[in-house]
Structure formats: C-alpha cells, structure tokens
Design an enzyme around this catalytic site. Structure first.
Site, PDB file in Angstrom:
ATOM      1  CG  ASP A 258      -1.916   1.121   1.251  1.00  0.00           C
ATOM      2  OD1 ASP A 258      -2.532   1.356   0.201  1.00  0.00           O
ATOM      3  OD2 ASP A 258      -2.091   1.772   2.304  1.00  0.00           O
ATOM      4  CG  HIS A 263       2.707   6.706  -1.287  1.00  0.00           C
ATOM      5  ND1 HIS A 263       2.275   7.018  -2.555  1.00  0.00           N
ATOM      6  CD2 HIS A 263       1.577   6.355  -0.615  1.00  0.00           C
ATOM      7  CE1 HIS A 263       0.967   6.866  -2.632  1.00  0.00           C
ATOM      8  NE2 HIS A 263       0.519   6.446  -1.473  1.00  0.00           N
ATOM      9  CE  LYS A 368      -1.752  12.897   6.602  1.00  0.00           C
ATOM     10  NZ  LYS A 368      -1.850  11.585   5.979  1.00  0.00           N
TER      11      LYS A 368
HETATM   12  C1  BG6 Z   1      -2.809   5.915  -0.053  1.00  0.00           C
HETATM   13  C2  BG6 Z   1      -2.958   4.665   0.760  1.00  0.00           C
HETATM   14  O1  BG6 Z   1      -2.084   5.665  -1.215  1.00  0.00           O
HETATM   15  O2  BG6 Z   1      -2.111   6.882   0.711  1.00  0.00           O
HETATM   16  C3  BG6 Z   1      -3.656   4.947   2.074  1.00  0.00           C
HETATM   17  O3  BG6 Z   1      -3.716   3.714   0.024  1.00  0.00           O
HETATM   18  C4  BG6 Z   1      -2.981   6.066   2.817  1.00  0.00           C
HETATM   19  O4  BG6 Z   1      -3.687   3.780   2.879  1.00  0.00           O
HETATM   20  C5  BG6 Z   1      -2.781   7.265   1.907  1.00  0.00           C
HETATM   21  O5  BG6 Z   1      -3.809   6.416   3.910  1.00  0.00           O
HETATM   22  C6  BG6 Z   1      -1.915   8.303   2.586  1.00  0.00           C
HETATM   23  O6  BG6 Z   1      -1.875   9.453   1.796  1.00  0.00           O
HETATM   24  P1  BG6 Z   1      -1.604  10.866   2.445  1.00  0.00           P
HETATM   25  O7  BG6 Z   1      -1.583  11.797   1.286  1.00  0.00           O
HETATM   26  O8  BG6 Z   1      -2.720  11.120   3.411  1.00  0.00           O
HETATM   27  O9  BG6 Z   1      -0.290  10.755   3.135  1.00  0.00           O
END
Ligand code: BG6
Ligand code: NDP
Length: 543
Positions: A258, A263, A368
């Site tokens: 995921d 990312h 976060k």
């Molecule tokens: C997504 C994932 O690609 O990115 C999610 O599938 C995750 O699980 C999200 O919560 C996080 O993105 P951001 O932009 O909130 O960091």
C-alpha cells in the site's frame, strides 16, 4: 533557509497556464470515494483558480444507476463536506453544468457504446475538439476490462490529428512483479506508453517536488549529498489513523504494497537519484530508474534481517481510540497482514555505498508525519567539551565519547550531528539541526533549528491531485511513473514478499516459528524496528 526569504516577483500563474487545452474527462468509478473526495474537488479548485479552460467537461461512468443530476448532487454533498473546498454558489453552478454521467458495467460493450455516443454528443455541444482523458478510479480488479472495452469501442485512437487520448491509472498498479508486468502488457497492448499516466499522488505534493528543487537548484547541498558526508537517511511516513473501514482492501495489500512500493520508494528515488540533465519526463524518470536499479536486492533468507513487519493492537492514537487491526471490519480474525513495515536498505552506487537508508511506514502511529531526514556525519574534531543534555561524566562528543551507557553515547552522537529534515506533511517545511553556543560564561553546546515553513512563506500548498490532473491535461508525465519504474519497484518489493512467504512456510513446517510482532496503536511501532537501527548505533529521528 531562513524565514526571511525575499521572493522575486512570481509570474502570474494564470497567464502561465492560459495554454490548458480543452478536454473531456471520463472518470470510471465516478460514484466512488476517490472521485468525490479528491478528483472532483481538485478540478473544482483548478476551475476556481482559472487554470482550466472554459471548454472542459467531466463525464462520470460507473455501475450505479445515476442521472447527471444525481452525480451533481453527490459531488455537491461531498464538496460541502470538504474543508479544503471554498464553496461558492456561482462557481458551483458553473462547475455542476459540466458534470455528466453514464451508467454501465466495466466489461460491458453496450455500456461503452453508450459512453462513446455520449462523448461524441458532448464534444460537439461543448466544442471540445477531440482531447480525451480516461481516469481509472475503480478497484484494480476492473482495470483490465475497462482498458479492453475502451479499445473495442474505438476510444483509444486520438479523435483527430491535433488531439490526444490519455489514460490515468490509479494505484495499486499490480500486487507483485508478475501482476504489474501483466497489467503493463495489457495496457500497452491497447495504449502507447506516452498515453499512460500511472499516478502516485505523493509526487503531486509540493513538498515532494521541492526535494528536487532543494537538491538541484541550490549549489550548497549537492557537494555534501553523498557517502562522504551523509551518515544515514531516514524516511518515515506515519499515519495516526487505522484502516478505517478499508479492511477488505487492506487485507490483500498491507503496508508494504500500500505504501512502500509506491510512496516510500518514490521518496527514496527523489532523495537519492543523480541529477537529471533536464527537468523533463525522460530525464527525471531515467534517473529514478537508475536509482531503483541500484537498491540492493534481497535474497529471501536475508529479508528478516533487513525488514520488520508488525500489526497494531488496540490503543489510542492522536487522542482517538483505535480498535485492534484484527477487530476492523473485513479483517480475518487470524490475519497476519502487516500494518507497519520498516526496511533498512542499501544503495549500491558510488554516491551511497555504505549509507543505510531506513524506511518505515505504518498505520495507528502516534501522529501523521511524512518526513525525510538526512543525518550528516559528525565534525571530525570537536573543540568544545560540553553539550547540554549530557551528564557531567560526558565531556567530549567526538569519536571517543566518554559515557557510561550506550543510551548516553547515542544521545551524544546524535546531538553532535547535523540533521536536515524535509517535512512532506503536515507542517510542511525544512529544518536543519545545528549546534549553537548557549549564551553564558561557559561553552555550552545546544541543538538549534534553522527553519523554513511553507505556510509562512507561501501559504497552504494545494492538494496533490490538483497538480497531477493539470499535468495530465497539459501532457506532462514527469510526475507519473513509467513502466520500467513501476516494475523495478515491484521487483524489490516482491523480493521482500518472497522472504516473508519463506518465513511463513518454515513456520508452517514447524522448522522456524515466526510470530508477527504487534504494537499498541499510538506507539511508534514494534521494538524490533527500533532494534533494526540500535544494532547499528542509530535511532529513529522522527518521533
Ligand atoms: C494511499 C494509501 O495511497 O495513501 C492509504 O492507500 C494512505 O492507505 C494514503 O492512507 C496516505 O496518503 P496521504 O496523502 O494522506 O499521506
Ligand atoms: P471505491 O471502493 O469507492 O470504488 C470506486 C467505484 O468503483 C465504486 O463507487 C463502485 O462504483 C465501483 N466498484 C467498487 N467495488 C467494485 C468491484 N468490486 N467491482 C467493480 N466495481 C466496483 O474506490 P475508491 O474510490 O476509494 O478508489 C478508487 C481507486 O483509487 C482504487 O484503485 C484505489 O486503490 C485508488 N486510490 C484511492 C484513494 C482514496 O483516497 N480513496 C487514494 C489512493 C488511491 P459502482 O458500483 O457504481 O460501479
């Protein structure tokens, strides 16, 4: 780096983008979460900022039996609930008049025939010309049938000599190397690579793009951005939320697929790649591919030594109670899906040989935070003999630290190192930790931060989807992943998956029992992940 940056007069962004061409955008899965929560608001905001041309429209396609008005109503409700949207009635009316909907199945030729007819009618009515963008905002299980049906319906070839057809494909792009390769083969049997935009929304974040600007537009960092000066690099992408109703999807995915495959490996690429010769799609993506190729491959038996996985148990994260992962809807009661993964990787090239890259991502962590921290080596010889935070027995902070415990020694080591932290989100900015003399008669060293914050200098950065959608319409694929890039990332991830599978097989055979570590929600992950660094005299910088 200081807050007092003087900005030169910026060119008018609206003039810069007067060139945005007319386009018809088809969103498959228009009834869903991503379309309503991210895509439509992003286009609405682009319209408010006058970055979209007057003649563009959005045509939703999904199985739900909705009318044009139903689609508008859903979009309106979702936009009103979105704190990032500045809802204005007049803007909304203009935007809503551009929304249309066709209902049909994703593998139904008749549905695609209706779609094709509606496209032709709307293009004429709105004088759009033939530019078409297809956005796959559905679960990945229907990507292949949609691509097939687009081909069969004759919607792939550009409608005219001056026009284009492009397809945007959401993540996850495959679930391992084999499936990603197969999906690429299928997509590229219908579309050309130049038409394909594989999206990773992290690349649309302003702060992620700024990694390249920071590295390559400032002359002072690149000379020290290598093994001679960098001690280690850490990338943390932490979320305080659990899986929040996405248990069904997450069970088949886990944190490695995921987040790490896309990312985090993108962040590694941008942080560690060589300078491209130009800021264009080919040059940037070539360098990212070179970097991914240099990530040291892992043999299955090596995986447990370098990669830690874990799952959250119940707890409180960012003041909210989070149930155990095993108690989430859609999760099997004996699930071993990882909600946390930490990975120590190495990059085998001249620049990074021997520099550990510590990556971690997880759900239900204390807060976060997405951050890249580059820790530099200590000054080779320190003249000063006291540092705040040291006990009196510690009088020196260079190589031969005199300390009584390992913890103190590490504290001393880390205090004496410069750390450059790029905060992707929240509180977007860059901090350089340096040592300074605390005022007073004795030389008392204390860490201080040189700070740059986006909010202070530029205001809140726009949502990633705004930038990425605009880039697709403008035909700029620099911030999208190329076939070879996505497959290389999957290759490295699949090696980890192979290692985990081997671990599970050994457990099933009773030969080497493996127990998935757990961490209470609201903590920074399992002790095994701390140990991954501690055994090398390091510790996680973000906390
Ligand atoms: C997504 C994932 O690609 O990115 C999610 O599938 C995750 O699980 C999200 O919560 C996080 O993105 P951001 O932009 O909130 O960091
Ligand atoms: P949804 O689950 O909301 O699905 C979108 C639409 O697809 C639904 O409204 C539904 O429309 C249709 N659909 C749902 N399940 C199925 C199924 N099993 N078979 C066929 N059609 C189905 O997904 P999201 O909108 O959340 O995500 C869309 C894509 O974007 C996914 O690939 C996801 O991984 C990716 N993504 C999503 C993010 C997000 O924040 N939501 C973030 C990053 C990526 P209907 O029934 O009307 O056809």
């Amino acid at each position: 780096m200081s807050e007092g940056i003087i900005l030169e007069e910026a060119p008018d962004i609206h003039e810069q983008f007067q060139v945005t061409p007319p386009a018809l955008m088809v969103i498959f899965g228009a009834s869903g979460d991503l379309a309503n929560r991210k895509l439509l608001p992003a286009i609405y905001r682009l319209t408010q900022q006058r970055l979209m041309p007057p003649n563009y429209i959005i045509l939703g396609y999904a199985r739900s039996p909705l009318s044009d008005d139903d689609m508008r109503q859903r979009a309106r409700t979702s936009m009103l609930a979105n704190p990032e949207v500045e809802f204005q009635n007049a803007d909304w009316e203009a935007f809503a008049s551009r929304l249309f909907y066709v209902s049909g199945d994703y593998d139904d030729a008749e549905g695609f025939q209706r779609l094709s007819e509606r496209i032709t009618t709307l293009e004429e009515q709105w004088n759009i010309g033939g530019n078409r963008l297809f956005y796959l905002s559905t679960p990945p299980s229907v990507y292949e049938p949609i691509v097939t049906c687009l081909g069969v319906a004759g919607l792939v070839e550009p409608a005219g000599r001056q026009s284009w057809t492009r397809i945007v494909i959401e993540k996850p792009f495959g679930s391992d190397l084999h499936s990603a390769h197969k999906l690429n083969d299928h997509v590229l049997s219908v579309f050309d690579e130049e038409q394909v935009y594989r999206i990773d929304h992290y690349l649309g974040k302003e702060t992620v793009q700024n990694v390249l600007v920071f590295r390559f537009a400032n002359g002072i960092f690149e000379p020290i951005w290598n093994r001679n000066y960098v001690d280690n690099v850490q990338i943390t992408v932490a979320e305080s939320i659990g899986v929040e109703g996405r248990g069904g999807y997450y069970e088949k995915s886990g944190a490695l697929r995921d987040m790490m495959q896309n990312h985090l490996l993108q962040l590694v690429s941008l942080t560690a790649m060589e300078p491209p010769i130009a800021f264009d799609a080919k040059a940037v993506r070539d360098q990212k591919v070179n970097l991914l190729q240099a990530i040291r491959p892992l043999l299955p038996e090596e995986v447990p030594e370098y990669v830690v996985r874990a799952q959250y148990s119940a707890g409180t994260a960012a003041t909210r109670p989070v149930p155990a992962y095993l108690d989430e809807n859609g999760v099997a009661s004996d699930s071993t899906t990882e909600t946390y993964v930490a990975w120590r990787l190495e990059i085998d090239n001249w620049r990074w040989q021997g520099v550990p890259f510590y990556l971690r991502t997880g759900k239900a962590l204390p807060r976060k935070a997405s951050e890249i921290s580059v820790t530099f080596r200590r000054a080779p010889h320190l003249l000063f003999d006291s540092t705040e935070g040291f006990e009196s027995s510690v009088s020196q902070i260079d190589g031969g630290v005199r300390s009584t415990t390992q913890g103190l020694r590490m504290n001393g080591d880390s205090l004496s190192r410069n750390v450059l932290t790029m905060r992707i989100q929240p509180d977007e900015g860059i901090t350089l930790k340096t040592l300074a003399k605390r005022p007073g008669p004795s030389v008392n060293l204390t860490p201080v931060n040189l700070e740059f914050t986006y909010g202070h200098s530029f205001g809140e950065p726009p949502d990633a989807y705004q930038r990425l959608l605009l880039d697709v319409v403008l035909g700029d694929s620099t911030l999208f992943t190329r076939r070879d890039e996505v497959e290389l990332a999957w290759q490295r991830i699949t090696q980890v998956l192979d290692g985990w599978r081997m671990q599970e097989e050994l457990t099933a055979n009773g030969r080497k029992p493996f127990r998935l570590p757990h961490y209470p929600a609201g903590t920074w992950g399992p002790s095994e992940a701390d140990f991954l660094l501690e055994k090398e005299g390091q510790h996680w910088v973000t906390e």
